[in-house]
Design a protein around this motif. Structure first.
Motif, mmCIF file in Angstrom:
data_model
loop_
_atom_site.group_PDB
_atom_site.id
_atom_site.type_symbol
_atom_site.label_atom_id
_atom_site.label_comp_id
_atom_site.label_asym_id
_atom_site.label_seq_id
_atom_site.Cartn_x
_atom_site.Cartn_y
_atom_site.Cartn_z
ATOM 1 N N LYS A 121 0.828 -1.210 0.000
ATOM 2 C CA LYS A 121 0.000 0.000 0.000
ATOM 3 C C LYS A 121 0.860 1.255 0.000
ATOM 4 O O LYS A 121 0.468 2.298 -0.532
ATOM 5 C CB LYS A 121 -0.931 -0.012 1.219
ATOM 6 C CG LYS A 121 -1.914 1.147 1.247
ATOM 7 C CD LYS A 121 -2.877 1.035 2.426
ATOM 8 C CE LYS A 121 -3.865 2.194 2.430
ATOM 9 N NZ LYS A 121 -4.817 2.113 3.570
ATOM 10 N N TYR A 122 2.060 1.145 0.616
ATOM 11 C CA TYR A 122 2.969 2.295 0.705
ATOM 12 C C TYR A 122 4.353 1.897 0.180
ATOM 13 O O TYR A 122 5.342 1.914 0.923
ATOM 14 C CB TYR A 122 3.086 2.765 2.157
ATOM 15 C CG TYR A 122 1.764 3.083 2.814
ATOM 16 C CD1 TYR A 122 1.116 4.307 2.589
ATOM 17 C CD2 TYR A 122 1.151 2.158 3.661
ATOM 18 C CE1 TYR A 122 -0.095 4.590 3.197
ATOM 19 C CE2 TYR A 122 -0.055 2.443 4.276
ATOM 20 C CZ TYR A 122 -0.681 3.651 4.033
ATOM 21 O OH TYR A 122 -1.877 3.937 4.635
ATOM 22 N N PRO A 123 4.470 1.579 -1.091
ATOM 23 C CA PRO A 123 5.767 1.126 -1.622
ATOM 24 C C PRO A 123 6.708 2.293 -1.891
ATOM 25 O O PRO A 123 6.275 3.437 -2.065
ATOM 26 C CB PRO A 123 5.369 0.448 -2.933
ATOM 27 C CG PRO A 123 4.167 1.232 -3.394
ATOM 28 C CD PRO A 123 3.416 1.572 -2.121
ATOM 29 N N THR A 124 7.997 1.983 -1.917
ATOM 30 C CA THR A 124 8.986 2.974 -2.339
ATOM 31 C C THR A 124 9.429 2.688 -3.766
ATOM 32 O O THR A 124 10.260 3.425 -4.309
ATOM 33 C CB THR A 124 10.203 2.960 -1.402
ATOM 34 O OG1 THR A 124 10.785 1.655 -1.393
ATOM 35 C CG2 THR A 124 9.791 3.324 0.013
ATOM 36 N N THR A 125 8.888 1.637 -4.354
ATOM 37 C CA THR A 125 9.145 1.303 -5.761
ATOM 38 C C THR A 125 7.966 1.799 -6.603
ATOM 39 O O THR A 125 7.023 2.393 -6.079
ATOM 40 C CB THR A 125 9.307 -0.217 -5.924
ATOM 41 O OG1 THR A 125 8.119 -0.866 -5.425
ATOM 42 C CG2 THR A 125 10.516 -0.715 -5.149
ATOM 43 N N ARG A 126 8.019 1.502 -7.890
ATOM 44 C CA ARG A 126 6.995 2.018 -8.797
ATOM 45 C C ARG A 126 5.890 0.998 -9.105
ATOM 46 O O ARG A 126 5.302 1.010 -10.185
ATOM 47 C CB ARG A 126 7.636 2.486 -10.117
ATOM 48 C CG ARG A 126 8.537 3.698 -9.938
ATOM 49 C CD ARG A 126 9.075 4.202 -11.270
ATOM 50 N NE ARG A 126 9.878 5.398 -11.113
ATOM 51 C CZ ARG A 126 9.389 6.630 -11.064
ATOM 52 N NH1 ARG A 126 8.096 6.821 -11.158
ATOM 53 N NH2 ARG A 126 10.201 7.659 -10.920
ATOM 54 N N ILE A 127 5.585 0.113 -8.163
ATOM 55 C CA ILE A 127 4.498 -0.834 -8.375
ATOM 56 C C ILE A 127 3.163 -0.128 -8.178
ATOM 57 O O ILE A 127 3.076 0.907 -7.510
ATOM 58 C CB ILE A 127 4.598 -2.049 -7.440
ATOM 59 C CG1 ILE A 127 4.506 -1.612 -5.965
ATOM 60 C CG2 ILE A 127 5.876 -2.832 -7.695
ATOM 61 C CD1 ILE A 127 4.372 -2.776 -4.998
ATOM 62 N N ALA A 128 2.116 -0.701 -8.753
ATOM 63 C CA ALA A 128 0.777 -0.132 -8.628
ATOM 64 C C ALA A 128 -0.241 -1.273 -8.664
ATOM 65 O O ALA A 128 -0.018 -2.309 -9.277
ATOM 66 C CB ALA A 128 0.496 0.850 -9.774
#
Length: 305
Positions: A121-128
Protein backbone atom coordinates in the motif's frame (compact mmCIF):
# COMPACT_ATOMS: atom_id res chain seq x y z
CA UNK A 1 -2.26 11.27 21.76
CA UNK A 2 0.02 13.42 19.59
CA UNK A 3 -0.09 12.43 15.94
CA UNK A 4 3.34 12.93 14.45
CA UNK A 5 6.08 11.00 12.71
CA UNK A 6 7.47 9.80 16.06
CA UNK A 7 4.57 7.36 16.35
CA UNK A 8 6.64 4.92 14.31
CA UNK A 9 8.84 4.37 17.38
CA UNK A 10 6.25 4.78 20.14
CA UNK A 11 5.12 1.19 20.70
CA UNK A 12 4.62 1.73 24.44
CA UNK A 13 2.45 4.79 23.87
CA UNK A 14 0.31 3.03 21.27
CA UNK A 15 -0.16 -0.04 23.46
CA UNK A 16 -1.28 2.19 26.33
CA UNK A 17 -3.65 4.09 24.01
CA UNK A 18 -5.33 0.98 22.59
CA UNK A 19 -5.59 -0.66 26.03
CA UNK A 20 -7.40 2.43 27.31
CA UNK A 21 -9.71 2.30 24.30
CA UNK A 22 -10.30 -1.42 24.89
CA UNK A 23 -11.25 -0.76 28.51
CA UNK A 24 -13.81 1.83 27.39
CA UNK A 25 -15.23 -0.58 24.83
CA UNK A 26 -15.46 -3.44 27.37
CA UNK A 27 -17.36 -1.16 29.77
CA UNK A 28 -19.87 -0.26 27.06
CA UNK A 29 -20.32 -3.88 25.97
CA UNK A 30 -20.93 -4.98 29.56
CA UNK A 31 -24.24 -3.09 29.36
CA UNK A 32 -25.24 -4.93 26.18
CA UNK A 33 -24.11 -8.52 26.74
CA UNK A 34 -24.37 -10.93 29.63
CA UNK A 35 -21.57 -13.27 30.68
CA UNK A 36 -23.32 -16.07 28.76
CA UNK A 37 -23.07 -14.06 25.53
CA UNK A 38 -19.27 -14.08 25.56
CA UNK A 39 -19.01 -15.10 21.89
CA UNK A 40 -21.11 -12.17 20.69
CA UNK A 41 -19.27 -9.89 23.09
CA UNK A 42 -15.88 -11.05 21.76
CA UNK A 43 -16.98 -10.43 18.17
CA UNK A 44 -18.27 -6.94 18.97
CA UNK A 45 -15.09 -6.20 20.92
CA UNK A 46 -12.84 -7.19 18.00
CA UNK A 47 -14.79 -5.00 15.58
CA UNK A 48 -14.71 -2.01 17.92
CA UNK A 49 -10.96 -2.29 18.57
CA UNK A 50 -10.29 -2.56 14.84
CA UNK A 51 -12.44 0.52 14.28
CA UNK A 52 -10.37 2.45 16.82
CA UNK A 53 -7.29 1.54 14.76
CA UNK A 54 -8.96 2.69 11.53
CA UNK A 55 -9.89 6.00 13.13
CA UNK A 56 -6.29 6.58 14.20
CA UNK A 57 -4.93 5.55 10.79
CA UNK A 58 -7.21 8.02 8.99
CA UNK A 59 -5.80 10.86 11.09
CA UNK A 60 -2.24 9.65 10.51
CA UNK A 61 -2.78 9.55 6.75
CA UNK A 62 -4.24 13.05 6.78
CA UNK A 63 -1.31 14.34 8.85
CA UNK A 64 1.18 12.56 6.60
CA UNK A 65 -0.35 14.16 3.53
CA UNK A 66 -0.26 17.65 5.05
CA UNK A 67 3.32 17.26 6.28
CA UNK A 68 4.57 15.47 3.16
CA UNK A 69 5.84 12.29 4.80
CA UNK A 70 7.50 9.75 2.56
CA UNK A 71 5.84 6.40 1.92
CA UNK A 72 8.48 4.74 4.08
CA UNK A 73 7.71 7.07 7.00
CA UNK A 74 3.97 6.48 6.63
CA UNK A 75 4.47 2.72 6.44
CA UNK A 76 6.60 2.61 9.59
CA UNK A 77 3.88 4.47 11.50
CA UNK A 78 1.11 2.31 10.08
CA UNK A 79 2.98 -0.91 10.89
CA UNK A 80 3.54 0.16 14.50
CA UNK A 81 -0.11 1.18 14.91
CA UNK A 82 -1.30 -2.07 13.37
CA UNK A 83 0.97 -4.26 15.48
CA UNK A 84 0.04 -2.49 18.74
CA UNK A 85 -3.63 -2.82 17.86
CA UNK A 86 -3.19 -6.53 17.10
CA UNK A 87 -1.55 -7.10 20.49
CA UNK A 88 -4.41 -5.42 22.34
CA UNK A 89 -7.06 -7.11 20.22
CA UNK A 90 -5.66 -10.55 21.07
CA UNK A 91 -5.44 -9.62 24.76
CA UNK A 92 -8.98 -8.26 24.89
CA UNK A 93 -10.56 -11.18 23.11
CA UNK A 94 -8.71 -13.60 25.38
CA UNK A 95 -10.00 -11.79 28.46
CA UNK A 96 -13.58 -12.23 27.26
CA UNK A 97 -13.22 -15.69 25.69
CA UNK A 98 -9.97 -17.50 26.35
CA UNK A 99 -8.18 -18.81 23.26
CA UNK A 100 -7.61 -22.49 22.57
CA UNK A 101 -4.79 -23.49 20.25
CA UNK A 102 -6.94 -23.78 17.10
CA UNK A 103 -8.60 -20.40 17.45
CA UNK A 104 -5.33 -18.74 18.43
CA UNK A 105 -3.28 -20.17 15.56
CA UNK A 106 -5.97 -19.26 13.06
CA UNK A 107 -6.32 -15.71 14.38
CA UNK A 108 -2.59 -14.96 14.43
CA UNK A 109 -2.35 -16.37 10.90
CA UNK A 110 -5.18 -14.10 9.78
CA UNK A 111 -3.34 -11.06 11.13
CA UNK A 112 -0.16 -11.82 9.17
CA UNK A 113 -1.54 -11.33 5.66
CA UNK A 114 -2.96 -7.77 6.04
CA UNK A 115 0.17 -6.81 7.96
CA UNK A 116 2.43 -7.79 5.04
CA UNK A 117 0.09 -6.23 2.50
CA UNK A 118 0.66 -2.81 4.07
CA UNK A 119 4.07 -2.78 2.36
CA UNK A 120 2.30 -2.86 -1.00
CA UNK A 121 0.00 0.00 0.00
CA UNK A 122 2.97 2.29 0.70
CA UNK A 123 5.77 1.13 -1.62
CA UNK A 124 8.99 2.97 -2.34
CA UNK A 125 9.15 1.30 -5.76
CA UNK A 126 6.99 2.02 -8.80
CA UNK A 127 4.50 -0.83 -8.37
CA UNK A 128 0.78 -0.13 -8.63
CA UNK A 129 -2.40 -2.08 -7.95
CA UNK A 130 -4.70 -3.29 -10.72
CA UNK A 131 -8.20 -4.74 -10.89
CA UNK A 132 -8.15 -8.50 -11.63
CA UNK A 133 -10.19 -9.71 -14.60
CA UNK A 134 -13.63 -11.24 -14.21
CA UNK A 135 -13.95 -14.92 -15.00
CA UNK A 136 -16.87 -14.19 -17.31
CA UNK A 137 -14.63 -11.86 -19.35
CA UNK A 138 -11.80 -14.40 -19.54
CA UNK A 139 -14.18 -17.19 -20.50
CA UNK A 140 -15.80 -15.07 -23.22
CA UNK A 141 -12.39 -14.11 -24.62
CA UNK A 142 -11.13 -17.71 -24.70
CA UNK A 143 -14.42 -18.92 -26.19
CA UNK A 144 -14.19 -16.33 -28.97
CA UNK A 145 -10.57 -17.29 -29.61
CA UNK A 146 -11.42 -21.00 -29.91
CA UNK A 147 -14.50 -20.34 -32.01
CA UNK A 148 -12.47 -18.18 -34.42
CA UNK A 149 -9.85 -20.93 -34.72
CA UNK A 150 -12.48 -23.62 -35.37
CA UNK A 151 -14.22 -21.49 -38.01
CA UNK A 152 -10.93 -21.25 -39.94
CA UNK A 153 -10.47 -25.02 -40.08
CA UNK A 154 -11.03 -26.64 -43.48
CA UNK A 155 -13.69 -29.04 -42.26
CA UNK A 156 -17.44 -29.43 -42.64
CA UNK A 157 -19.82 -27.04 -40.90
CA UNK A 158 -21.25 -29.96 -38.94
CA UNK A 159 -17.79 -30.87 -37.66
CA UNK A 160 -17.13 -27.27 -36.61
CA UNK A 161 -20.36 -27.23 -34.62
CA UNK A 162 -19.45 -30.52 -32.98
CA UNK A 163 -16.03 -29.20 -31.93
CA UNK A 164 -17.67 -26.15 -30.38
CA UNK A 165 -20.08 -28.38 -28.45
CA UNK A 166 -17.16 -30.43 -27.14
CA UNK A 167 -15.46 -27.20 -26.06
CA UNK A 168 -18.60 -26.15 -24.17
CA UNK A 169 -18.66 -29.55 -22.47
CA UNK A 170 -15.10 -29.02 -21.23
CA UNK A 171 -16.13 -25.73 -19.61
CA UNK A 172 -19.02 -27.59 -18.00
CA UNK A 173 -16.60 -30.10 -16.50
CA UNK A 174 -14.33 -27.36 -15.18
CA UNK A 175 -17.05 -25.46 -13.38
CA UNK A 176 -20.78 -25.27 -12.97
CA UNK A 177 -20.61 -21.55 -12.30
CA UNK A 178 -18.28 -18.61 -11.95
CA UNK A 179 -14.67 -18.92 -10.75
CA UNK A 180 -13.22 -16.29 -8.44
CA UNK A 181 -10.08 -14.97 -10.13
CA UNK A 182 -9.57 -12.36 -7.43
CA UNK A 183 -6.79 -13.31 -4.99
CA UNK A 184 -5.28 -11.56 -1.97
CA UNK A 185 -3.16 -9.04 -3.89
CA UNK A 186 -2.81 -7.78 -7.46
CA UNK A 187 -0.06 -5.41 -8.53
CA UNK A 188 2.04 -4.57 -11.55
CA UNK A 189 5.57 -3.28 -12.04
CA UNK A 190 4.63 -1.94 -15.48
CA UNK A 191 5.79 -5.06 -17.29
CA UNK A 192 4.28 -8.00 -15.42
CA UNK A 193 0.99 -8.31 -13.58
CA UNK A 194 1.42 -10.25 -10.34
CA UNK A 195 -1.29 -12.33 -8.70
CA UNK A 196 -0.47 -13.05 -5.04
CA UNK A 197 -2.02 -15.49 -2.60
CA UNK A 198 -0.91 -15.17 1.04
CA UNK A 199 -0.95 -18.23 3.26
CA UNK A 200 0.07 -18.49 6.91
CA UNK A 201 0.85 -22.17 6.38
CA UNK A 202 -0.27 -25.33 4.61
CA UNK A 203 -1.89 -27.77 7.04
CA UNK A 204 -4.02 -30.87 6.73
CA UNK A 205 -7.19 -29.31 5.29
CA UNK A 206 -5.92 -27.60 2.16
CA UNK A 207 -7.19 -29.88 -0.61
CA UNK A 208 -10.03 -27.62 -1.71
CA UNK A 209 -7.92 -24.48 -1.62
CA UNK A 210 -5.08 -26.20 -3.49
CA UNK A 211 -7.39 -27.36 -6.27
CA UNK A 212 -8.85 -23.88 -6.60
CA UNK A 213 -5.40 -22.30 -6.81
CA UNK A 214 -4.33 -24.80 -9.48
CA UNK A 215 -7.40 -23.92 -11.55
CA UNK A 216 -7.03 -20.16 -11.06
CA UNK A 217 -3.31 -20.28 -11.86
CA UNK A 218 -3.95 -22.27 -15.02
CA UNK A 219 -6.53 -19.76 -16.19
CA UNK A 220 -4.16 -16.83 -15.68
CA UNK A 221 -1.41 -18.74 -17.48
CA UNK A 222 -3.65 -19.12 -20.53
CA UNK A 223 -4.51 -15.42 -20.83
CA UNK A 224 -2.12 -14.55 -23.64
CA UNK A 225 -3.14 -10.90 -23.94
CA UNK A 226 -1.44 -10.04 -20.59
CA UNK A 227 1.79 -11.08 -18.89
CA UNK A 228 0.55 -12.59 -15.62
CA UNK A 229 2.67 -14.24 -12.93
CA UNK A 230 1.16 -16.09 -9.97
CA UNK A 231 2.94 -16.01 -6.59
CA UNK A 232 2.24 -17.69 -3.26
CA UNK A 233 3.69 -16.05 -0.14
CA UNK A 234 3.81 -18.43 2.84
CA UNK A 235 4.69 -17.43 6.41
CA UNK A 236 5.56 -20.90 7.73
CA UNK A 237 8.58 -22.93 6.65
CA UNK A 238 6.92 -26.16 7.79
CA UNK A 239 4.31 -27.13 5.21
CA UNK A 240 2.91 -30.30 3.68
CA UNK A 241 2.40 -32.00 0.31
CA UNK A 242 -0.31 -29.55 -0.76
CA UNK A 243 2.30 -26.80 -1.07
CA UNK A 244 4.59 -29.23 -2.87
CA UNK A 245 1.79 -29.87 -5.36
CA UNK A 246 1.55 -26.14 -6.06
CA UNK A 247 5.34 -25.80 -6.27
CA UNK A 248 5.47 -28.57 -8.90
CA UNK A 249 2.48 -27.31 -10.87
CA UNK A 250 4.42 -24.86 -13.01
CA UNK A 251 1.68 -22.24 -12.59
CA UNK A 252 2.52 -20.87 -9.12
CA UNK A 253 5.88 -19.61 -7.89
CA UNK A 254 6.07 -20.20 -4.14
CA UNK A 255 8.21 -18.77 -1.34
CA UNK A 256 8.25 -19.48 2.40
CA UNK A 257 9.55 -17.78 5.54
CA UNK A 258 12.49 -15.46 4.95
CA UNK A 259 12.22 -16.01 1.18
CA UNK A 260 8.73 -14.51 1.31
CA UNK A 261 10.03 -11.42 3.11
CA UNK A 262 12.82 -11.10 0.53
CA UNK A 263 10.22 -11.07 -2.24
CA UNK A 264 8.19 -8.41 -0.45
CA UNK A 265 11.32 -6.28 -0.09
CA UNK A 266 12.18 -6.76 -3.75
CA UNK A 267 8.76 -5.60 -4.92
CA UNK A 268 8.03 -2.84 -2.38
CA UNK A 269 11.50 -1.64 -1.38
CA UNK A 270 10.75 -2.14 2.34
CA UNK A 271 12.56 -4.67 4.55
CA UNK A 272 9.55 -6.02 6.45
CA UNK A 273 11.63 -8.88 7.89
CA UNK A 274 14.01 -6.45 9.58
CA UNK A 275 11.10 -4.40 10.90
CA UNK A 276 9.53 -7.51 12.44
CA UNK A 277 12.82 -8.54 14.03
CA UNK A 278 13.26 -5.07 15.54
CA UNK A 279 9.71 -4.43 16.75
CA UNK A 280 7.53 -7.55 16.96
CA UNK A 281 7.93 -9.15 20.40
CA UNK A 282 4.58 -10.68 21.24
CA UNK A 283 5.45 -12.32 24.57
CA UNK A 284 7.08 -9.22 26.07
CA UNK A 285 4.44 -6.91 24.65
CA UNK A 286 1.46 -8.95 25.90
CA UNK A 287 -0.17 -8.09 29.21
CA UNK A 288 0.46 -10.66 31.99
CA UNK A 289 -2.89 -12.47 31.59
CA UNK A 290 -2.36 -13.00 27.86
CA UNK A 291 1.21 -14.08 28.43
CA UNK A 292 -0.01 -16.66 30.95
CA UNK A 293 -2.54 -18.05 28.46
CA UNK A 294 0.11 -18.42 25.76
CA UNK A 295 2.58 -20.09 28.10
CA UNK A 296 0.04 -22.39 29.79
CA UNK A 297 -1.33 -23.62 26.45
CA UNK A 298 2.08 -23.77 24.76
CA UNK A 299 1.09 -21.37 21.96
CA UNK A 300 4.45 -19.64 21.50
CA UNK A 301 5.20 -21.33 18.16
CA UNK A 302 2.17 -19.68 16.57
CA UNK A 303 3.70 -16.28 17.27
CA UNK A 304 6.71 -16.81 15.02
CA UNK A 305 6.46 -14.33 12.17
Amino acid sequence: MDIDINLRNDKAGLLAYFRSRANEIVSELALLYSAADYKKKASALNKAIIQSKENLLSIVEETAKNQHWTNCEILECVLMITYANDVVMLESRNAVWQYDYMAFSRRVGELWEPFCKLCFKYPTTRIASFIPPLFSEVKASLTTEIATYIDRLVIKTEEKSQLKRYYDKVWGLVTSGEIQLECDLHFTDGTTKYIVDFKSGFGSNEKGNTNRLLLVGSIYRNIETENYKCLIFVRSTENNHYLTTLQNSGVWETSCGSDTYSKIRRFTGFDIHRWIENHVDWMNDFAPQMRETVTHNDLQNYLIW
